[in-house]
Design an enzyme around this catalytic site. Structure first.
Site, PDB file in Angstrom:
ATOM      1  CD  GLU A   1       3.823  -5.370  13.298  1.00 27.20           C
ATOM      2  OE1 GLU A   1       2.879  -4.674  13.698  1.00 27.20           O
ATOM      3  OE2 GLU A   1       3.653  -6.419  12.664  1.00 27.20           O
TER       4      GLU A   1
ATOM      5  CG  HIS B   1       6.012 -10.708   3.926  1.00 27.88           C
ATOM      6  ND1 HIS B   1       6.466 -11.281   5.086  1.00 27.88           N
ATOM      7  CD2 HIS B   1       6.964  -9.833   3.541  1.00 27.88           C
ATOM      8  CE1 HIS B   1       7.638 -10.757   5.391  1.00 27.88           C
ATOM      9  NE2 HIS B   1       7.972  -9.885   4.466  1.00 27.88           N
TER      10      HIS B   1
ATOM     11  NE  ARG C   1      -9.311  -8.521   1.581  1.00 28.45           N
ATOM     12  CZ  ARG C   1      -8.435  -9.516   1.547  1.00 28.45           C
ATOM     13  NH1 ARG C   1      -8.813 -10.703   1.136  1.00 28.45           N
ATOM     14  NH2 ARG C   1      -7.188  -9.342   1.936  1.00 28.45           N
TER      15      ARG C   1
HETATM   16  P1  ADP Z   1      -5.932 -12.971   1.486  1.00 34.21           P
HETATM   17  O1  ADP Z   1      -7.276 -12.743   0.934  1.00 34.21           O
HETATM   18  O2  ADP Z   1      -5.791 -14.287   2.066  1.00 34.21           O
HETATM   19  O3  ADP Z   1      -5.414 -11.868   2.365  1.00 34.21           O
HETATM   20  P2  ADP Z   1      -3.921 -12.143  -0.396  1.00 34.21           P
HETATM   21  O4  ADP Z   1      -3.633 -11.028   0.532  1.00 34.21           O
HETATM   22  O5  ADP Z   1      -2.780 -12.937  -0.863  1.00 34.21           O
HETATM   23  O6  ADP Z   1      -4.975 -13.107   0.228  1.00 34.21           O
HETATM   24  O7  ADP Z   1      -4.662 -11.689  -1.700  1.00 34.21           O
HETATM   25  C1  ADP Z   1      -5.682 -10.820  -1.686  1.00 34.21           C
HETATM   26  C2  ADP Z   1      -5.096  -9.454  -1.755  1.00 34.21           C
HETATM   27  O8  ADP Z   1      -4.363  -9.331  -2.960  1.00 34.21           O
HETATM   28  C3  ADP Z   1      -6.116  -8.399  -1.740  1.00 34.21           C
HETATM   29  O9  ADP Z   1      -6.164  -7.775  -0.500  1.00 34.21           O
HETATM   30  C4  ADP Z   1      -5.664  -7.415  -2.768  1.00 34.21           C
HETATM   31  O10 ADP Z   1      -5.053  -6.314  -2.167  1.00 34.21           O
HETATM   32  C5  ADP Z   1      -4.637  -8.126  -3.577  1.00 34.21           C
HETATM   33  N1  ADP Z   1      -5.108  -8.447  -4.915  1.00 34.21           N
HETATM   34  C6  ADP Z   1      -5.508  -9.637  -5.374  1.00 34.21           C
HETATM   35  N2  ADP Z   1      -5.827  -9.587  -6.650  1.00 34.21           N
HETATM   36  C7  ADP Z   1      -5.608  -8.330  -7.039  1.00 34.21           C
HETATM   37  C8  ADP Z   1      -5.731  -7.651  -8.256  1.00 34.21           C
HETATM   38  N3  ADP Z   1      -6.135  -8.257  -9.332  1.00 34.21           N
HETATM   39  N4  ADP Z   1      -5.421  -6.363  -8.294  1.00 34.21           N
HETATM   40  C9  ADP Z   1      -5.001  -5.730  -7.195  1.00 34.21           C
HETATM   41  N5  ADP Z   1      -4.869  -6.316  -6.019  1.00 34.21           N
HETATM   42  C10 ADP Z   1      -5.159  -7.597  -5.925  1.00 34.21           C
HETATM   43  P1  ADP Z   2      -0.876  -7.987   4.486  1.00 39.35           P
HETATM   44  O1  ADP Z   2      -1.881  -6.930   4.639  1.00 39.35           O
HETATM   45  O2  ADP Z   2       0.041  -7.712   3.367  1.00 39.35           O
HETATM   46  O3  ADP Z   2      -1.505  -9.338   4.462  1.00 39.35           O
HETATM   47  P2  ADP Z   2       0.013  -8.581   7.201  1.00 39.35           P
HETATM   48  O4  ADP Z   2       0.199  -7.543   8.219  1.00 39.35           O
HETATM   49  O5  ADP Z   2      -1.200  -9.423   7.303  1.00 39.35           O
HETATM   50  O6  ADP Z   2       0.062  -7.904   5.776  1.00 39.35           O
HETATM   51  O7  ADP Z   2       1.289  -9.521   7.165  1.00 39.35           O
HETATM   52  C1  ADP Z   2       1.506 -10.466   6.156  1.00 39.35           C
HETATM   53  C2  ADP Z   2       2.509 -11.527   6.599  1.00 39.35           C
HETATM   54  O8  ADP Z   2       3.741 -10.939   7.024  1.00 39.35           O
HETATM   55  C3  ADP Z   2       2.076 -12.363   7.758  1.00 39.35           C
HETATM   56  O9  ADP Z   2       1.301 -13.443   7.361  1.00 39.35           O
HETATM   57  C4  ADP Z   2       3.395 -12.795   8.373  1.00 39.35           C
HETATM   58  O10 ADP Z   2       3.920 -13.869   7.656  1.00 39.35           O
HETATM   59  C5  ADP Z   2       4.297 -11.627   8.148  1.00 39.35           C
HETATM   60  N1  ADP Z   2       4.356 -10.729   9.304  1.00 39.35           N
HETATM   61  C6  ADP Z   2       3.550  -9.684   9.561  1.00 39.35           C
HETATM   62  N2  ADP Z   2       3.872  -9.083  10.717  1.00 39.35           N
HETATM   63  C7  ADP Z   2       4.928  -9.743  11.227  1.00 39.35           C
HETATM   64  C8  ADP Z   2       5.753  -9.594  12.402  1.00 39.35           C
HETATM   65  N3  ADP Z   2       5.552  -8.603  13.290  1.00 39.35           N
HETATM   66  N4  ADP Z   2       6.745 -10.462  12.597  1.00 39.35           N
HETATM   67  C9  ADP Z   2       6.979 -11.448  11.714  1.00 39.35           C
HETATM   68  N5  ADP Z   2       6.271 -11.637  10.599  1.00 39.35           N
HETATM   69  C10 ADP Z   2       5.243 -10.802  10.333  1.00 39.35           C
END
Ligand code: ADP
Ligand code: ADP
Ligand code: MG
Length: 708
Positions: free
Chosen positions: A233, A268, A326
């Site tokens: 993207e 990220h 979630r």
């Molecule tokens: P948010 O809930 O704000 O998206 P994060 O993405 O940073 O926060 O953290 C939660 C994610 O991190 C979960 O989606 C999970 O995939 C991963 N995660 C957190 N703790 C664990 C763990 N102990 N083992 C595997 N994955 C984990």
């Molecule tokens: P995850 O499942 O790991 O949380 P996300 O798709 O939510 O993945 O993206 C995590 C982070 O990556 C976002 O909070 C943002 O900072 C960055 N990001 C995701 N998509 C883009 C994009 N198209 N352009 C710039 N930054 C992005």
């Protein structure tokens, strides 16, 4: 005035949308829904989230069963309930079938999945339901629909929710993906369709680096999610991460509980989250809430969810990124600004009840309650690219919780931060009448937060709180990279060394008193046995693992009980009275000032907390002792920076390597890290092979010694 009217119109539209959705879904849902109170649940998670869910459940008289694994046997969540089951091996939290079996054996009616692990696994949600257990989360169909970053975007497009331009198709031929990237225009972002937690994602700036980045994203995705399907993207260059907390019940009601700005990220992944989002125009705020609700309604959502958007700071546009089906790590921010308990809401929805508040009531609450901000406290080293750390928390002291200062933690002092799991130690959440007030409170609370053992990001977070652009609300996801002042370190005052030496001297005096036969340790030179004069060589532990190892010599001369003369370099302090109590409080009266320091010693490592700052030092062996003991330095090797598993070895013996060339790829805390060559050189020995488990400080690769 006009803005206000527009806002009202928008709110009215929102309410209307809500009413429509009620009618649309109530004909099927409301008639079949009866309230089924839950009296016992199993919490299929660990750490602070397991404790968090347990707290609300217990408050409402719901019995909880918790799970733990061997490395977690003494963890707080395992100890938090009289019903705790050992699953054994570290990865067992992912064993859905076994967990369902245990829930049935324990007579639980429902399962709360927390976040991570099984929380976004549609098969697990479905199997819970089939087993007659209430899954405290959305229907499996909604998880399924949102589980794929590509599939969900197709649904969102159809529902009129704007998505980032990109390719979400099934043709995974690298050449095809590269063509799509060219169509979108560089820079592009490669993302694992099944990704999460910031993993499996790579920025590609130009066509030349496309294939390399693709390989690297795929490899990380394969290791983390067992799937390497990628989407491409448009990469937004100055984006903000703005997400909306949504909640839906089984009666067709769906509300937005405000937004959170989570732009301060590393790798990220979020480290600071706040609500409301700073400088967001009211009409955009209303629009983003409406789009979030549309997204939830499009997949028949129930329970707590977060719709994540990427907000383009340059154009003011926002795009759907993904929906997390979630409760999220940062949900307490929303709890602070709404005054509601979201786990309680989850339980109400799961029982078949109605949402406790309407959209209008929520808006009113948010207006009244001001701002909230959360800091994630991690065992990680910001000065080494935020590399995770692990180990025992030898000292832990937190700020005092109040109505507006909240700590959600999974650990107490003495606990082990395990390298098997996420390195988050705690979350610190504060609330204030304004954003400025909340930031001030956060900084104050961080200054009271003391952690010794693994290195943490607390000092880094303190610097974020005073970073002018952050304070001004000029946030973006690239903030950390663009603000080198966040990594700046000030030179230490000589009093830091003086306090460290006093702590050591007082400890020795105390232990000599309790054990008159003990010899002074080899770490210091003493004169006689009366401890009249001691000399300590102290070295600042360089957080970046580089730095120089010049030590500071401190002389401490005892002149009377608890009275000392101290020399640090050319500074002299006379008649300092100093005491060290059993809670590690070192209190010293200098002629010019009084200093109150928390003094923590772990063999030759010292951690001091003084005037809101942390200092890490090493007691250096005097050079004569080093020689006598025949200790050789290991500057010719590259060491493992943390406990890890070797994923790949990129070099062989005899290879000539350049500075920054990848040597070994390791995995720790579910994260892949490339260990690069610190300089040009020739590899003499590869010490570990793929699959080996290594302790921190183990040599990974040795170089051929340079001819001098
Ligand atoms: P948010 O809930 O704000 O998206 P994060 O993405 O940073 O926060 O953290 C939660 C994610 O991190 C979960 O989606 C999970 O995939 C991963 N995660 C957190 N703790 C664990 C763990 N102990 N083992 C595997 N994955 C984990
Ligand atoms: P995850 O499942 O790991 O949380 P996300 O798709 O939510 O993945 O993206 C995590 C982070 O990556 C976002 O909070 C943002 O900072 C960055 N990001 C995701 N998509 C883009 C994009 N198209 N352009 C710039 N930054 C992005
Ligand atoms: Mg995300």
């Amino acid at each position: 005035m006009r803005a206000v009217r527009r806002t009202r119109n928008l709110s009215r539209r929102l309410l209307a949308a809500n009413a429509v959705s009620c009618v649309r879904r109530s004909s099927t849902a409301a008639t079949t829904t009866t309230i089924k109170p839950l009296t016992s649940i199993l919490i299929a998670n660990r750490g602070e989230i397991a404790l968090r869910v347990g707290r609300t459940a217990s408050e409402y008289g719901i019995r909880t069963t918790t799970l733990y694994t061997d490395p977690d046997a003494h963890s707080q969540h395992a100890l938090s309930s009289p019903y705790a089951i050992n699953l054994g091996e570290p990865s067992a939290y992912l064993d859905g079938d076994r967990i369902i079996q245990i829930a049935k054996e324990q007579g639980c009616q429902g399962i709360h999945p927390g976040y991570g692990f099984l929380s976004e696994n549609p098969t697990f949600a479905r199997k819970c339901t089939e087993a007659g257990l209430t899954f405290i989360g959305p229907p499996s169909s909604a998880i399924e629909a949102m589980g794929s970053k590509s599939e969900s975007k197709n649904i969102m497009n159809a529902a009129g929710v704007p998505c980032i331009p990109g390719y979400h198709g099934s043709n995974q031929d690298p050449e095809h993906l590269k063509n799509e990237a060219a169509k979108i225009g560089y820079p592009v972002l490669l993302k694992a369709v099944k990704g999460g937690g910031g993993k499996g994602m790579r920025i590609v700036n130009s066509p030349e680096e496309f294939y390399d980045q693709l390989a690297s994203a795929k490899s990380e995705a394969r290791n983390s999610f067992g799937d390497e399907v990628m989407l491409v993207e448009k990469y937004i260059t100055t984006p903000r991460h703005i997400e909306v907390q949504v909640f839906a019940d089984k009666h067709g009601n769906c509300v937005a509980l405000g937004e959170r700005d989570c732009s301060i990220q590393r790798r990220h992944q979020k480290i600071l989250e706040e609500s409301p989002a700073p400088h967001l125009k009211e009409e955009i705020r209303q629009d983003i809430w409406e789009k979030a609700r549309a997204a939830a309604l499009a997949v028949g959502y129930e329970g707590a969810g977060t719709v994540e958007f990427i907000f383009d700071n340059d154009t003011g546009e926002f795009f759907f990124m993904e929906m997390n089906t979630r409760l999220q790590v940062e949900h307490p921010v929303t709890e602070m600004v709404t005054g509601e308990d979201l786990v309680r809401w989850q339980l109400i929805v799961a029982e078949g009840g109605r949402l406790p508040l309407t959209q209008e009531q929520i808006e009113q609450r948010i207006k009244e309650r001001g701002a909230a901000i959360e800091a994630r406290i991690y065992a990680e080293n910001p000065d080494m690219n935020f590399i995770p750390d692990s180990g025992r928390l030898i000292h832990l002291r937190t700020p005092r919780p109040t109505d507006t200062v909240r700590i959600d933690a999974g650990f107490v002092a003495g606990d082990e931060v395990s390298s098997h799991y996420d390195p988050m130690i705690a979350k610190l959440i504060v609330q204030g009448p304004t954003r400025e007030a909340a930031i001030q409170k956060l900084r104050a609370a961080l200054e009271e937060y003391e952690v010794a053992g693994p290195i943490t990001n607390i000092e880094f977070l303190k610097r974020c709180c005073t970073s002018p652009d952050f304070v001004a609300g000029k946030v973006e996801t690239g903030y950390i990279q663009k603000h080198p002042e966040l990594f700046a370190r000030e030179p230490w005052a000589p009093e830091v060394y003086a306090q460290a030496a006093l702590g050591l001297a007082l400890q020795e005096i105390q232990s000599a008193r309790s054990d008159p036969f003990s010899a002074p340790p080899v770490t210091a030179v003493g004169f006689g046995t009366g401890y009249q004069q001691r000399e300590f060589n102290l070295v600042e532990i360089p957080a970046d693992g580089k730095g120089d190892d010049t030590s500071t010599s401190v002389k401490v001369r005892q002149t009377a009980p608890f009275r000392f003369d101290i020399t640090v370099g050319d500074k002299e302090y006379r008649d300092v009275t100093s005491t060290l109590d059993s809670s590690n409080n070192l209190s010293s009266f200098y002629p010019h000032t009084r200093l109150s320091t928390t003094f923590i010693r772990d063999e030759d490592r010292l951690t001091l907390f003084q005037q809101g700052k942390q200092y890490r030092l090493q007691v250096a062996m005097p050079k004569w002792a080093e020689k006598a003991l025949g200790i050789k330095d290991v500057t010719n090797s590259v060491l493992a920076p943390m406990p890890c598993k070797i994923l790949r070895v990129e070099v062989a013996e005899g290879d000539a390597v350049k500075k920054d060339q990848p040597l070994v790829v390791i995995e720790s805390m579910k994260m892949e890290t490339v260990i690069r060559s610190p300089h040009d050189g020739v590899i003499a020995k590869v010490v570990h092979k793929k699959g080996d488990l290594c302790k921190a400080g183990t040599a990974l690769v040795e170089f051929v010694e340079e001819e001098k």
